[in-house]
Design a protein around this motif. Structure first.
Motif, PDB file in Angstrom:
ATOM      1  N   THR A   1       4.439  11.745   8.546  1.00 30.19           N
ATOM      2  CA  THR A   1       4.111  12.015   9.936  1.00 30.19           C
ATOM      3  C   THR A   1       2.664  12.472  10.031  1.00 30.19           C
ATOM      4  N   LEU A   2       1.923  11.878  10.963  1.00 31.91           N
ATOM      5  CA  LEU A   2       0.560  12.289  11.250  1.00 31.91           C
ATOM      6  C   LEU A   2       0.595  13.089  12.541  1.00 31.91           C
ATOM      7  N   THR A   3       0.030  14.296  12.516  1.00 31.17           N
ATOM      8  CA  THR A   3       0.012  15.165  13.682  1.00 31.17           C
ATOM      9  C   THR A   3      -1.420  15.625  13.935  1.00 31.17           C
TER      10      THR A   3
ATOM     11  N   GLY B   1       1.672  14.995   6.160  1.00 24.64           N
ATOM     12  CA  GLY B   1       2.516  15.599   5.132  1.00 24.64           C
ATOM     13  C   GLY B   1       2.103  17.042   4.937  1.00 24.64           C
ATOM     14  N   SER B   2       1.734  17.416   3.713  1.00 30.29           N
ATOM     15  CA  SER B   2       1.303  18.792   3.437  1.00 30.29           C
ATOM     16  C   SER B   2      -0.217  18.956   3.460  1.00 30.29           C
ATOM     17  N   GLN B   3      -0.955  17.882   3.720  1.00 34.77           N
ATOM     18  CA  GLN B   3      -2.422  17.915   3.751  1.00 34.77           C
ATOM     19  C   GLN B   3      -2.913  18.145   5.177  1.00 34.77           C
TER      20      GLN B   3
ATOM     21  N   VAL C   1      -2.389  10.617   0.151  1.00 29.86           N
ATOM     22  CA  VAL C   1      -1.042  11.061   0.493  1.00 29.86           C
ATOM     23  C   VAL C   1      -0.107   9.880   0.276  1.00 29.86           C
ATOM     24  N   SER C   2       0.977  10.110  -0.449  1.00 32.69           N
ATOM     25  CA  SER C   2       1.944   9.046  -0.694  1.00 32.69           C
ATOM     26  C   SER C   2       2.666   8.691   0.604  1.00 32.69           C
TER      27      SER C   2
ATOM     28  N   TYR D   1       0.844  -1.187   0.000  1.00 34.35           N
ATOM     29  CA  TYR D   1       0.000   0.000   0.000  1.00 34.35           C
ATOM     30  C   TYR D   1       0.882   1.240   0.000  1.00 34.35           C
ATOM     31  N   THR D   2       0.778   2.036  -1.057  1.00 32.47           N
ATOM     32  CA  THR D   2       1.651   3.198  -1.204  1.00 32.47           C
ATOM     33  C   THR D   2       0.961   4.524  -0.923  1.00 32.47           C
ATOM     34  N   TYR D   3      -0.340   4.498  -0.649  1.00 33.27           N
ATOM     35  CA  TYR D   3      -1.077   5.726  -0.369  1.00 33.27           C
ATOM     36  C   TYR D   3      -1.923   5.574   0.883  1.00 33.27           C
TER      37      TYR D   3
END
Length: 126
Positions: free
Chosen positions: A44-46, A55-57, A37-38, A22-24
């Motif tokens: 990192t999940l925050t 990531g940037s999302q 998100v790749s 699983y890449t996403y």
């Protein structure tokens, strides 16, 4: 006992190999929109208050309905708007890139996602 331990070790090894397929990491919001998100590199999940950042999302936790791993980018198709192709009315939803719903009057320079009853578009305001 050794057989059970061996079986568990093999099972964990098999699950680890399968997870690598699983890449996403895909997020689905309550309105059905998806964002992927790749996870090819370290992601990192925050969580800060009610916002999840990956990531940037960024996502508002109350707007998320699903989060799952997938093998492909499952982002919903977004088309670019050509001049005069779209009429924004009260039934049109407009979102900024952070996923916040905005009104036509709140739109400033930037990129927006515009969702109508039939299609979803990417709009650049200059």
């Amino acid at each position: 006992m050794k057989k059970i331990l061996m079986l568990l070790t093999m099972l964990v090894g098999t699950l680890t190999v399968q997870a690598g397929d699983y890449t996403y990491l895909t997020f689905e919001t309550t309105d059905g929109a998806k964002a992927s998100v790749s996870v090819a590199s370290d992601v990192t999940l925050t969580i800060s208050g009610t916002t999840l950042t990956v990531g940037s999302q960024s996502f508002t936790l109350t707007n998320l309905s699903k989060m799952y791993f997938s093998t492909s980018d499952e982002t919903t198709g977004i088309e670019t708007i050509e001049n005069g192709q779209l009429t924004i009315d009260n039934s049109t939803d407009i979102y900024d890139l952070q996923g916040h719903k905005v009104t036509k009057d709140q739109m400033r320079k930037g990129v927006y996602i515009v969702k109508t009853n039939s299609r979803t578009y990417k709009m650049v305001v200059r």
